[in-house]
Structure formats: structure tokens, C-alpha cells
Design a protein around this motif. Structure first.
Motif, mmCIF file in Angstrom:
data_model
loop_
_atom_site.group_PDB
_atom_site.id
_atom_site.type_symbol
_atom_site.label_atom_id
_atom_site.label_comp_id
_atom_site.label_asym_id
_atom_site.label_seq_id
_atom_site.Cartn_x
_atom_site.Cartn_y
_atom_site.Cartn_z
ATOM 1 N N THR A 1 -19.808 -0.053 1.643
ATOM 2 C CA THR A 1 -20.802 -0.783 2.415
ATOM 3 C C THR A 1 -20.594 -2.282 2.305
ATOM 4 O O THR A 1 -20.483 -2.988 3.311
ATOM 5 C CB THR A 1 -22.220 -0.420 1.944
ATOM 6 N N HIS A 2 -20.537 -2.790 1.067
ATOM 7 C CA HIS A 2 -20.336 -4.216 0.857
ATOM 8 C C HIS A 2 -19.282 -4.490 -0.206
ATOM 9 O O HIS A 2 -19.311 -5.531 -0.862
ATOM 10 C CB HIS A 2 -21.648 -4.886 0.434
ATOM 11 N N HIS A 3 -18.368 -3.549 -0.429
ATOM 12 C CA HIS A 3 -17.306 -3.775 -1.406
ATOM 13 C C HIS A 3 -16.001 -3.152 -0.921
ATOM 14 O O HIS A 3 -15.986 -2.372 0.040
ATOM 15 C CB HIS A 3 -17.693 -3.255 -2.798
ATOM 16 N N THR A 4 -14.917 -3.525 -1.598
ATOM 17 C CA THR A 4 -13.586 -3.090 -1.185
ATOM 18 C C THR A 4 -12.792 -2.650 -2.409
ATOM 19 O O THR A 4 -12.919 -3.241 -3.484
ATOM 20 C CB THR A 4 -12.846 -4.240 -0.467
ATOM 21 N N VAL A 5 -11.962 -1.626 -2.231
ATOM 22 C CA VAL A 5 -11.150 -1.088 -3.329
ATOM 23 C C VAL A 5 -9.694 -1.003 -2.885
ATOM 24 O O VAL A 5 -9.403 -0.647 -1.736
ATOM 25 C CB VAL A 5 -11.647 0.314 -3.736
ATOM 26 N N ALA A 6 -8.789 -1.324 -3.780
ATOM 27 C CA ALA A 6 -7.358 -1.227 -3.511
ATOM 28 C C ALA A 6 -6.679 -0.467 -4.646
ATOM 29 O O ALA A 6 -6.987 -0.695 -5.821
ATOM 30 C CB ALA A 6 -6.744 -2.617 -3.369
ATOM 31 N N ILE A 7 -5.760 0.412 -4.281
ATOM 32 C CA ILE A 7 -4.966 1.147 -5.264
ATOM 33 C C ILE A 7 -3.560 0.567 -5.265
ATOM 34 O O ILE A 7 -2.933 0.435 -4.207
ATOM 35 C CB ILE A 7 -4.896 2.650 -4.931
ATOM 36 N N LYS A 8 -3.068 0.221 -6.447
ATOM 37 C CA LYS A 8 -1.749 -0.389 -6.560
ATOM 38 C C LYS A 8 -0.667 0.659 -6.836
ATOM 39 O O LYS A 8 -0.947 1.772 -7.288
ATOM 40 C CB LYS A 8 -1.760 -1.459 -7.648
ATOM 41 N N GLN A 9 0.552 0.266 -6.575
ATOM 42 C CA GLN A 9 1.693 1.161 -6.744
ATOM 43 C C GLN A 9 1.830 1.645 -8.184
ATOM 44 O O GLN A 9 2.334 2.743 -8.437
ATOM 45 C CB GLN A 9 2.967 0.441 -6.296
ATOM 46 N N ASP A 10 1.355 0.848 -9.125
ATOM 47 C CA ASP A 10 1.459 1.235 -10.531
ATOM 48 C C ASP A 10 0.337 2.164 -10.977
ATOM 49 O O ASP A 10 0.216 2.490 -12.164
ATOM 50 C CB ASP A 10 1.507 -0.004 -11.430
ATOM 51 N N GLY A 11 -0.504 2.589 -10.020
ATOM 52 C CA GLY A 11 -1.567 3.543 -10.341
ATOM 53 C C GLY A 11 -2.847 2.929 -10.860
ATOM 54 O O GLY A 11 -3.744 3.632 -11.320
ATOM 55 N N THR A 12 -2.948 1.610 -10.794
ATOM 56 C CA THR A 12 -4.189 0.956 -11.202
ATOM 57 C C THR A 12 -5.035 0.646 -9.967
ATOM 58 O O THR A 12 -4.544 0.665 -8.837
ATOM 59 C CB THR A 12 -3.905 -0.349 -11.969
ATOM 60 N N ALA A 13 -6.308 0.354 -10.195
ATOM 61 C CA ALA A 13 -7.232 0.068 -9.103
ATOM 62 C C ALA A 13 -7.842 -1.317 -9.273
ATOM 63 O O ALA A 13 -8.081 -1.775 -10.395
ATOM 64 C CB ALA A 13 -8.335 1.118 -9.061
ATOM 65 N N VAL A 14 -8.093 -1.963 -8.150
ATOM 66 C CA VAL A 14 -8.746 -3.266 -8.118
ATOM 67 C C VAL A 14 -9.903 -3.173 -7.134
ATOM 68 O O VAL A 14 -9.766 -2.590 -6.058
ATOM 69 C CB VAL A 14 -7.766 -4.373 -7.664
#
Length: 231
Positions: A180-193
Motif C-alpha cells: 500500500t505505502h511500502h516497497t520490497v526488493a529481493i536481491k540476487q544474493d537472497g537478501t531483502a530490502v
């Protein structure tokens, strides 16, 4: 879950489901045969699947509208249309992915460009000029996120919680999800931001979390799927 409109009462005999999409007070699924079934609140016709609809390869649900991508690269939309979110642009074709925001719609074309329509109160359908090389899209409540082929992220639209302020230096991204008001990204190394609204801790990624492969962002929470190795 909440079932005041029957949104969590799965139709009897429903089988061969390969994808699901949850709207405001309703639910839709795509079956293996390319048809769509929907149930729950129908005040804006969002669960009234167009007669004869078939050949669907992907679906996504907004607050009260739905997008269906057909095998031939065209898009069908139905439900609430107060901001034109179900008005498919004339001649739209060669679509490979769809994403429905609260009141706007976004599609990814085969050539890596993005098309968006519907509510633009916060600039969520104003695609940045010369935006190309996109491989994935995700529409939030009133913002839009796009993943580029080079692993970087571009976001635009509502930014009252910083949901479109991509962290400096973020790269190596392989998957994205807009809540709704946030964003998530998954990185190639398997971590999340994650960034944006954190009033319910939805952007606080658990310490030490690795082997993440998929993400889903909702109103006030985030779900991450790990690989078998990290389970």
C-alpha cells in the motif's frame, strides 16, 4: 480471514487453480485451463468474469478491479472504473505482465516498456520518459515500481512515506513488490530490502534473513518466500 462478503469461502469443487489474486473484499483465481473464477464483494462488478473469457495466463487484482493477461498478449479488465482503470488503451498489445494498483493499472510490454492508466492523482501513471529495459512491474496503492534489466529499481507516484525513494546504491535486484505505502526488493544474493511506510514494521526485514526468492507486499505487512535451502 474476513468473510463478510464471502471472500474467503472458496467455491465448492474449485480445482486446478494455478494463480490467485486478492482484491479489497473479493478473491479471484486463474485455472489451469486459462479461465478465471472470482467471488466475494461484487459492488463494482469485480467478480463478474466476462462471459467466454479464456486463454488467460496471468491475473492481478486492484482494490475493486481486475486485470487479465491473455495468451495472445492482450489485456482484459473489469470492475470499478471510476478513474478509468479498466479502460484498456486502444491498440495495446504484446503485453507480458500486468499489475493492478488501488485505482490504476500497469502493464509491461515485450519490448521492455511500461504503459499505465487510471488514477494519476499522485503521478502513479506518469511513466518516466525514456524508461526502457524493464523486466518486472508492481503497482501499489498509488505508486508504481519497475525493475530494470540491469538490476536497478525505478519508482514513481505517491511518496508520503518514502515508498518511491529507492535506497541509494541499490542494485542486483531480481524481484520487486509494492504494498500500500511500502516497497520490497529481493536481491540476487537472497537478501531483502524494504522501504516506505513502517508503522507496523512492514519494512523491517528480519535480521540474518537469507535465501529469499519471492516477496509479496500488502497493506501493512510483508511476506517473503525462502528457497528450500534456507527453510
Amino acid at each position: 480471514g474476513l468473510n463478510d462478503f464471502g471472500q474467503s469461502t472458496v467455491p465448492a469443487g474449485l480445482a486446478n487453480v494455478v494463480a490467485v489474486a486478492a482484491g479489497g473484499l473479493w478473491t479471484a483465481v486463474r485455472k489451469q485451463d486459462g479461465t478465471v473464477v472470482a467471488w466475494g464483494y461484487n459492488g463494482q462488478g469485480q467478480t463478474t468474469v466476462p462471459s467466454g473469457l479464456s486463454g488467460v495466463v496471468a491475473i492481478d487484482a486492484g482494490h475493486a478491479h481486475i486485470l487479465a493477461l491473455k495468451q495472445d498478449g492482450t489485456v482484459i479488465a473489469w470492475g470499478w472504473n471510476d478513474y478509468g482503470q479498466t479502460n484498456i488503451p486502444a491498440g495495446l498489445s504484446n503485453i507480458v505482465a500486468v499489475s493492478a494498483g488501488s485505482d490504476h493499472s500497469v502493464v509491461l510490454k515485450q519490448d521492455g516498456t511500461v504503459v499505465a492508466w487510471g488514477s494519476n492523482a499522485f503521478g502513479q501513471t506518469t511513466v518516466p520518459q525514456s524508461l526502457t529495459g524493464i523486466v518486472a512491474i508492481s503497482a501499489g496503492n498509488a505508486h508504481t515500481v519497475a525493475l530494470k534489466q540491469d538490476g536497478t529499481v525505478v519508482a514513481w507516484g505517491r511518496n508520503d512515506f518514502g515508498q518511491t525513494t529507492v535506497p541509494a546504491g541499490l542494485g542486483g535486484v531480481v524481484a520487486i513488490a509494492a504494498g500500500t505505502h511500502h516497497t520490497v526488493a529481493i536481491k540476487q544474493d537472497g537478501t531483502a530490502v524494504a522501504w516506505g511506510d513502517n508503522r507496523n514494521g512492514q519494512t523491517v526485514v528480519p535480521t540474518g534473513l537469507t535465501d529469499v526468492r519471492m516477496a509479496a507486499a500488502f497493506g501493512f505487512h510483508t511476506l517473503l518466500v525462502r528457497s528450500a535451502a534456507g527453510s
